[in-house]
Enzyme design. Structure first.
Site, PDB file in Angstrom:
ATOM      1  N   LYS A 103       4.648  11.160  -0.682  1.00 34.15           N
ATOM      2  CA  LYS A 103       6.000  10.617  -0.423  1.00 34.15           C
ATOM      3  C   LYS A 103       7.073  11.664  -0.701  1.00 34.15           C
ATOM      4  O   LYS A 103       8.019  11.425  -1.450  1.00 34.15           O
ATOM      5  CB  LYS A 103       6.241   9.348  -1.230  1.00 34.15           C
ATOM      6  CG  LYS A 103       5.281   8.213  -0.857  1.00 34.15           C
ATOM      7  CD  LYS A 103       5.716   6.875  -1.408  1.00 34.15           C
ATOM      8  CE  LYS A 103       4.803   5.747  -0.998  1.00 34.15           C
ATOM      9  NZ  LYS A 103       3.436   5.794  -1.566  1.00 34.15           N
TER      10      LYS A 103
HETATM   11  O1  LIG Z   1       2.653   5.041   1.270  1.00 31.00           O
HETATM   12  C1  LIG Z   1       1.875   4.207   0.780  1.00 31.00           C
HETATM   13  O2  LIG Z   1       0.679   4.394   0.805  1.00 31.00           O
HETATM   14  C2  LIG Z   1       2.421   2.936   0.311  1.00 31.00           C
HETATM   15  C3  LIG Z   1       3.531   2.468   0.977  1.00 31.00           C
HETATM   16  C4  LIG Z   1       3.965   1.154   0.751  1.00 31.00           C
HETATM   17  O3  LIG Z   1       4.876   0.670   1.400  1.00 31.00           O
HETATM   18  N1  LIG Z   1       3.316   0.409  -0.179  1.00 31.00           N
HETATM   19  C5  LIG Z   1       2.255   0.875  -0.903  1.00 31.00           C
HETATM   20  O4  LIG Z   1       1.705   0.121  -1.720  1.00 31.00           O
HETATM   21  N2  LIG Z   1       1.821   2.167  -0.696  1.00 31.00           N
HETATM   22  C6  LIG Z   1       0.737   2.742  -1.532  1.00 31.00           C
HETATM   23  O5  LIG Z   1      -0.446   1.975  -1.434  1.00 31.00           O
HETATM   24  C7  LIG Z   1      -1.142   1.965  -2.693  1.00 31.00           C
HETATM   25  C8  LIG Z   1      -1.303   0.542  -3.211  1.00 31.00           C
HETATM   26  O6  LIG Z   1      -2.329  -0.052  -2.516  1.00 31.00           O
HETATM   27  P1  LIG Z   1      -3.105  -1.354  -3.087  1.00 31.00           P
HETATM   28  O7  LIG Z   1      -3.758  -0.928  -4.369  1.00 31.00           O
HETATM   29  O8  LIG Z   1      -4.080  -1.679  -2.012  1.00 31.00           O
HETATM   30  O9  LIG Z   1      -2.068  -2.387  -3.294  1.00 31.00           O
HETATM   31  C9  LIG Z   1      -0.311   2.783  -3.657  1.00 31.00           C
HETATM   32  O10 LIG Z   1      -0.821   4.116  -3.672  1.00 31.00           O
HETATM   33  C10 LIG Z   1       1.063   2.753  -3.036  1.00 31.00           C
HETATM   34  O11 LIG Z   1       1.810   3.904  -3.359  1.00 31.00           O
END
Ligand SMILES: O=C(O)c1cc(=O)[nH]c(=O)n1[C@@H]1O[C@H](COP(=O)(O)O)[C@@H](O)[C@H]1O
Length: 281
Positions: A103
């Site tokens: 990011k």
């Molecule tokens: O860019 C990302 O990957 C991201 C964007 C977003 O809008 N929301 C988001 O949760 N993420 C990333 O996705 C990951 C979370 O995924 P979960 O553990 O599946 O909820 C983290 O690494 C967040 O930084």
């Protein structure tokens, strides 16, 4: 003279080929301390390395891409970044695409250095793609967008993030919202570059009316849409369909914690990834 590296095909083409072979699921590698503990690993660079390489081996062959979350390596300092280098290089050797979830976003002169770090040829942390934050303006990302195209890599620009707080920035302004301007700028960039687009968007699978909010026929983006929010944040097939409708073929559903929780057994991890991929297909 060193031998010249073989030219890399454009990112959009490489991604399309791997999706045809392995499906569209992107698995996030988020080595949170609690997950390391649940896997019986230390919260240390050694634990991080065992975790990361286990995910690569188990899940890489059934995923479109792996998305390591950079902060979780940075919190271990130089030794954590060394683990990330190892993961990226092993993934490259195994033919697994990587998206560094860093990011990044800064004024152009600094952005050049970020671009070089994450997308530059022969840089130790270079991945196949990187996530970018356009808060300093889409054009501030130019060095990364151009370097990605030149090196056959990609960028994913945040448009509508999965967290509720993002709405106060990204959704405001109706037809002139920040998210819309980012989506249109990305589509224009892909049009200019031609072929399968190297500029993707990040759009949360949790944003129910995403396609409408972006005010764009998402097929016209001609680029991939990374859709985090699957699993731990509550999105599944119904939410993806609501958010993206006809644009689903362009979407890379992304899940981290819900899949990683199935470890440390390799068979269980792979089964969790395959099940998620097949449910969402
Ligand atoms: O860019 C990302 O990957 C991201 C964007 C977003 O809008 N929301 C988001 O949760 N993420 C990333 O996705 C990951 C979370 O995924 P979960 O553990 O599946 O909820 C983290 O690494 C967040 O930084």
């Amino acid at each position: 003279m060193p031998p010249e590296a073989a030219p890399r095909a454009p990112f959009g083409e490489r991604l399309a080929a791997v999706r045809a072979a392995r499906g569209s699921l992107c698995v996030g590698i988020d080595p949170h301390p609690a997950l390391l503990a649940a896997w019986g690993l230390e919260d240390s660079p050694a634990g991080l390395e065992r975790f990361s390489l286990a995910v690569l081996d188990a899940v890489g062959p059934v995923s479109a891409a792996l998305k390591p979350q950079v902060a979780l390596y940075e919190r271990h300092g130089a030794r954590g970044l060394a683990v990330l280098e190892t993961l990226l290089s092993r993934a490259r050797d195994a033919g697994v695409l990587t998206i560094a979830d860093a990011k990044r976003g800064d004024i152009g002169s600094t952005m050049q250095a970020y671009a070089d770090a994450w997308l530059g040829e022969d840089r130790p942390l270079a991945a196949d793609a990187v996530t970018l934050n356009p808060y300093l303006g889409f054009e501030s990302l130019r060095p990364a967008i151009d370097l990605a195209r030149e090196t056959g890599r990609g960028v994913f620009v945040l448009a509508l993030t999965s967290n509720a707080e993002g709405q106060l920035v990204q959704h405001v302004g109706g037809d002139s919202s920040v998210a819309r301007s980012i989506a249109h700028a990305a589509a224009a960039e892909n049009r200019r570059a031609g072929g399968a687009g190297h500029v993707g968007l990040v759009v949360g699978a949790t944003i129910g009316d995403a396609a409408h909010r972006l005010g764009l026929d998402l097929a016209a983006l001609n680029g991939p849409i990374l859709a985090p929010g699957v699993g731990a944040q509550g999105a599944g097939t119904a939410e993806l369909r609501a958010a993206f409708g006809d644009a689903l073929p362009f979407v890379l559903p992304t899940s981290s914690r819900a899949i990683l929780a199935a470890g440390p057994g390799a068979a269980e991890l792979r089964a969790a990834a395959e099940r998620t991929r097949d449910e969402l297909a």
